[in-house]
Design a protein around this motif. Sequence first.
Motif, PDB file in Angstrom:
ATOM      1  N   GLU A 188       5.688   0.350 -12.142  1.00 39.06           N
ATOM      2  CA  GLU A 188       5.020  -0.472 -13.036  1.00 39.06           C
ATOM      3  C   GLU A 188       4.256  -1.584 -12.052  1.00 39.06           C
ATOM      4  OE1 GLU A 188       5.272  -3.875 -16.556  1.00 39.06           O
ATOM      5  OE2 GLU A 188       7.099  -2.666 -16.169  1.00 39.06           O
ATOM      6  N   PHE A 189       4.992  -2.261 -11.211  1.00 37.73           N
ATOM      7  CA  PHE A 189       4.595  -3.311 -10.122  1.00 37.73           C
ATOM      8  C   PHE A 189       3.515  -2.810  -9.296  1.00 37.73           C
ATOM      9  CE2 PHE A 189       4.633  -6.693  -6.959  1.00 37.73           C
ATOM     10  CZ  PHE A 189       4.623  -7.624  -7.841  1.00 37.73           C
ATOM     11  N   ALA A 190       3.536  -1.665  -9.023  1.00 38.42           N
ATOM     12  CA  ALA A 190       2.569  -0.895  -8.163  1.00 38.42           C
ATOM     13  C   ALA A 190       1.103  -0.711  -9.131  1.00 38.42           C
ATOM     14  CB  ALA A 190       3.009   0.466  -7.631  1.00 38.42           C
ATOM     15  N   ALA A 191       1.452  -0.334 -10.289  1.00 39.82           N
ATOM     16  CA  ALA A 191       0.064  -0.330 -11.072  1.00 39.82           C
ATOM     17  C   ALA A 191      -0.460  -1.715 -11.386  1.00 39.82           C
ATOM     18  CB  ALA A 191       0.542   0.473 -12.620  1.00 39.82           C
ATOM     19  N   LEU A 192       0.359  -2.489 -11.489  1.00 46.32           N
ATOM     20  CA  LEU A 192      -0.500  -3.883 -11.560  1.00 46.32           C
ATOM     21  C   LEU A 192      -0.849  -4.447 -10.450  1.00 46.32           C
ATOM     22  CD1 LEU A 192      -0.355  -6.718 -12.951  1.00 46.32           C
ATOM     23  CD2 LEU A 192       1.867  -7.382 -12.189  1.00 46.32           C
ATOM     24  N   ASP A 193      -0.372  -4.087  -9.223  1.00 50.01           N
ATOM     25  CA  ASP A 193      -0.809  -4.526  -7.872  1.00 50.01           C
ATOM     26  C   ASP A 193      -2.286  -3.576  -7.836  1.00 50.01           C
ATOM     27  OD1 ASP A 193       0.678  -6.037  -6.437  1.00 50.01           O
ATOM     28  OD2 ASP A 193       1.947  -4.554  -5.558  1.00 50.01           O
ATOM     29  N   ARG A 194      -2.390  -2.282  -8.223  1.00 50.04           N
ATOM     30  CA  ARG A 194      -3.660  -1.567  -8.195  1.00 50.04           C
ATOM     31  C   ARG A 194      -4.807  -2.562  -8.870  1.00 50.04           C
ATOM     32  NH1 ARG A 194      -2.930   4.669 -10.101  1.00 50.04           N
ATOM     33  NH2 ARG A 194      -5.027   4.646  -9.483  1.00 50.04           N
TER      34      ARG A 194
ATOM     35  N   HIS B 233       0.747  -1.152  -0.057  1.00 46.71           N
ATOM     36  CA  HIS B 233      -0.044  -0.075  -0.162  1.00 46.71           C
ATOM     37  C   HIS B 233       1.028   1.395  -0.079  1.00 46.71           C
ATOM     38  CE1 HIS B 233      -4.039   1.543   0.008  1.00 46.71           C
ATOM     39  NE2 HIS B 233      -3.534   2.535   0.840  1.00 46.71           N
ATOM     40  N   LEU B 234       2.099   1.193   0.631  1.00 46.45           N
ATOM     41  CA  LEU B 234       2.706   2.207   0.394  1.00 46.45           C
ATOM     42  C   LEU B 234       3.244   2.492  -0.826  1.00 46.45           C
ATOM     43  CD1 LEU B 234       5.040   1.899   3.715  1.00 46.45           C
ATOM     44  CD2 LEU B 234       3.817   3.827   3.315  1.00 46.45           C
ATOM     45  N   LYS B 235       3.609   1.475  -1.588  1.00 43.01           N
ATOM     46  CA  LYS B 235       3.839   1.619  -2.997  1.00 43.01           C
ATOM     47  C   LYS B 235       2.606   2.402  -3.792  1.00 43.01           C
ATOM     48  CE  LYS B 235       7.644  -1.672  -3.404  1.00 43.01           C
ATOM     49  NZ  LYS B 235       8.326  -2.944  -4.247  1.00 43.01           N
ATOM     50  N   ILE B 236       1.617   1.652  -3.654  1.00 45.89           N
ATOM     51  CA  ILE B 236       0.237   2.322  -4.365  1.00 45.89           C
ATOM     52  C   ILE B 236       0.139   3.626  -3.978  1.00 45.89           C
ATOM     53  CG2 ILE B 236      -2.189   2.063  -4.553  1.00 45.89           C
ATOM     54  CD1 ILE B 236      -1.857  -1.017  -4.110  1.00 45.89           C
ATOM     55  N   MET B 237       0.253   4.075  -2.772  1.00 48.56           N
ATOM     56  CA  MET B 237       0.374   5.724  -2.333  1.00 48.56           C
ATOM     57  C   MET B 237       1.310   6.450  -3.134  1.00 48.56           C
ATOM     58  SD  MET B 237      -0.696   5.658   1.647  1.00 48.56           S
ATOM     59  CE  MET B 237      -1.158   7.373   1.548  1.00 48.56           C
ATOM     60  N   ARG B 238       2.607   6.010  -3.263  1.00 48.38           N
ATOM     61  CA  ARG B 238       3.596   6.649  -3.722  1.00 48.38           C
ATOM     62  C   ARG B 238       3.299   6.898  -5.324  1.00 48.38           C
ATOM     63  NH1 ARG B 238       6.931   3.951  -0.344  1.00 48.38           N
ATOM     64  NH2 ARG B 238       7.684   2.331  -2.056  1.00 48.38           N
ATOM     65  N   SER B 239       2.715   5.726  -5.790  1.00 48.68           N
ATOM     66  CA  SER B 239       2.580   5.637  -7.355  1.00 48.68           C
ATOM     67  C   SER B 239       1.305   6.457  -7.688  1.00 48.68           C
ATOM     68  CB  SER B 239       2.343   4.295  -7.940  1.00 48.68           C
ATOM     69  OG  SER B 239       0.991   3.811  -7.504  1.00 48.68           O
ATOM     70  N   THR B 240       0.319   6.736  -6.895  1.00 52.92           N
ATOM     71  CA  THR B 240      -0.987   7.585  -7.259  1.00 52.92           C
ATOM     72  C   THR B 240      -0.570   8.997  -6.778  1.00 52.92           C
ATOM     73  OG1 THR B 240      -1.779   6.777  -5.096  1.00 52.92           O
ATOM     74  CG2 THR B 240      -2.540   5.356  -6.853  1.00 52.92           C
ATOM     75  N   ILE B 241       0.257   9.407  -5.898  1.00 51.57           N
ATOM     76  CA  ILE B 241       0.492  10.696  -5.619  1.00 51.57           C
ATOM     77  C   ILE B 241       2.056  10.733  -5.904  1.00 51.57           C
ATOM     78  CG2 ILE B 241       0.195  12.428  -3.910  1.00 51.57           C
ATOM     79  CD1 ILE B 241      -1.995  10.788  -2.504  1.00 51.57           C
ATOM     80  N   SER B 242       2.092  11.414  -6.911  1.00 48.81           N
ATOM     81  CA  SER B 242       3.800  11.610  -7.466  1.00 48.81           C
ATOM     82  C   SER B 242       4.530  12.358  -6.602  1.00 48.81           C
ATOM     83  CB  SER B 242       3.717  11.980  -8.876  1.00 48.81           C
ATOM     84  OG  SER B 242       3.095  13.292  -9.188  1.00 48.81           O
ATOM     85  N   ASP B 243       4.004  13.118  -5.850  1.00 48.20           N
ATOM     86  CA  ASP B 243       4.920  14.319  -5.020  1.00 48.20           C
ATOM     87  C   ASP B 243       4.873  13.907  -3.556  1.00 48.20           C
ATOM     88  OD1 ASP B 243       2.314  15.325  -5.278  1.00 48.20           O
ATOM     89  OD2 ASP B 243       3.051  17.149  -5.582  1.00 48.20           O
ATOM     90  N   LEU B 244       4.169  12.788  -3.053  1.00 54.45           N
ATOM     91  CA  LEU B 244       3.821  12.311  -1.916  1.00 54.45           C
ATOM     92  C   LEU B 244       5.134  12.226  -1.245  1.00 54.45           C
ATOM     93  CD1 LEU B 244       1.900  11.594   0.601  1.00 54.45           C
ATOM     94  CD2 LEU B 244       1.743   9.373  -0.324  1.00 54.45           C
ATOM     95  N   ASP B 245       6.078  11.536  -1.878  1.00 55.04           N
ATOM     96  CA  ASP B 245       7.366  10.894  -1.258  1.00 55.04           C
ATOM     97  C   ASP B 245       8.184  11.040  -2.378  1.00 55.04           C
ATOM     98  OD1 ASP B 245       9.748   9.972  -0.476  1.00 55.04           O
ATOM     99  OD2 ASP B 245       8.757   8.117   0.508  1.00 55.04           O
TER     100      ASP B 245
END
Length: 333
Positions: free
Chosen positions: A208-214, A144-156
Motif C-alpha cells: 500500500e505504501f508503494a502504491a502511495l509512493d507511485r 524504487h525497489l518497492k515500486i518495482m515489486r508492487s508493479t510486477i507481482s512475480d518479479l521477486d
Amino acid sequence: MLDWDVLRGLAPLELPTYRKERFGGDALNVSLRRFSAADRQSVAELYTWLQDLLALVQHHLDEPVICQQKLHDFAEQRHWFSIMARVRAIHAPEDDDEDMLLNKVIHDIKGGAFQSIVMYLQLMEHMLLRAADVFRIFVLVRDHLKIMRSTISDLDPQGYARDHALRLHPVDLLVQKWNEAAYRVQDKQVEIVFDCGFSGDVSERCLEFAALDRVVYNLVNNAARNADDGRVFFSILPLPDDHARHLRFVISNHVPAEHAIKLRERYADHLGDLFEGGFTTGGTGLGMRICADIVGNAYGVPDVEQCIQGGYVGAGLIDSFFVNWFHWPAVGD
C-alpha cells in the motif's frame, strides 16, 4: 506556499469510501510474463542492480565520505550507462487495450524514484556527490525497489510476500524523505518545501505504501520538471482536523505564464481533467492517470471521471501556482 485555508477549500472535507476492506496496494500490476523476453531480462537486471546498489549504500550509510568513493566505483564497474540504455528501451506492444496496464507499469518503472536515481548516477560517475546525497540515494533506491515489486507481482515473489504482510507505516516515513529534501530530476534540482499537519499511520502494508509512493513520485516529478523557481510545495492535511479519516496530499509549483496559458486554453476551469491522462509537456501523459487509478482503488471509486468529480483527485491554477491534490484514507484506530 499556499495558505492552509486555501488547501482545505480545494475539495470536499468528507469523501465516501466504497471499499469493504482497506486497499492493500495490490492493483495496477502485471506479471513479468507480460514483457518480451528481452525486456524481462532488462527488468530483472535493473532490479538486481538496484538491490546491489542499496546494499552498498546501506552498509556505508554512516560513512558518507567512504560511500561516495564506493558509489563512484560501483557506477563505473557496473556499467550504469548500459543498464540505463536497456531500461529506456523497455516498451509495450501497441493497439491492445490490455497493454494500457503494461504501459502504466512501464511508465512507473522508468519514472517513480528512478528518474532521480539516474541524476545521482551521473554525479557518482563524476565524483560530484555530497555527503548529504548518500541518504537521498538510499531512500530513492529503496523506494524504487518497492515500486518495482508492487508493479510486477512475480518479479521477486518472496519480496512481494513480505511487502503484502501487515506492517503499519507512519507518516514519519514521508516526513523523513521529503522534508527539506533536495530533489533531482531531468538536470534540475528543486527544494521540497514540506508541511505536514498529521501524526499517525498512512498505510497498513509495504504494498500500500508503494502504491502511495507511485502517486507522490508521479506528481512530484511533474512539479519538479515544471517549477520555474526551483521549489516544489508539498503539504499533508488531516481531514477532519480533530480525528483524521482522510489525508489530503497537495503538491504545487510556481509555473511560467506561458505554461498557465496553455493549460487554461485546453482545460479552462476543469484542470482536474488532467487526471484523465493524455496531456504532457514532454512525457507520456500517463502519470496523472496512474495517480487517479491508484487513488480510485484506495477508495473503491469505479472510474476516473467519478474520482475527479468527487474531488478525490484534482488540479487547478491558484495565483501563479499549479496545484495538484489527491486523498488517501488514514489508518483507523
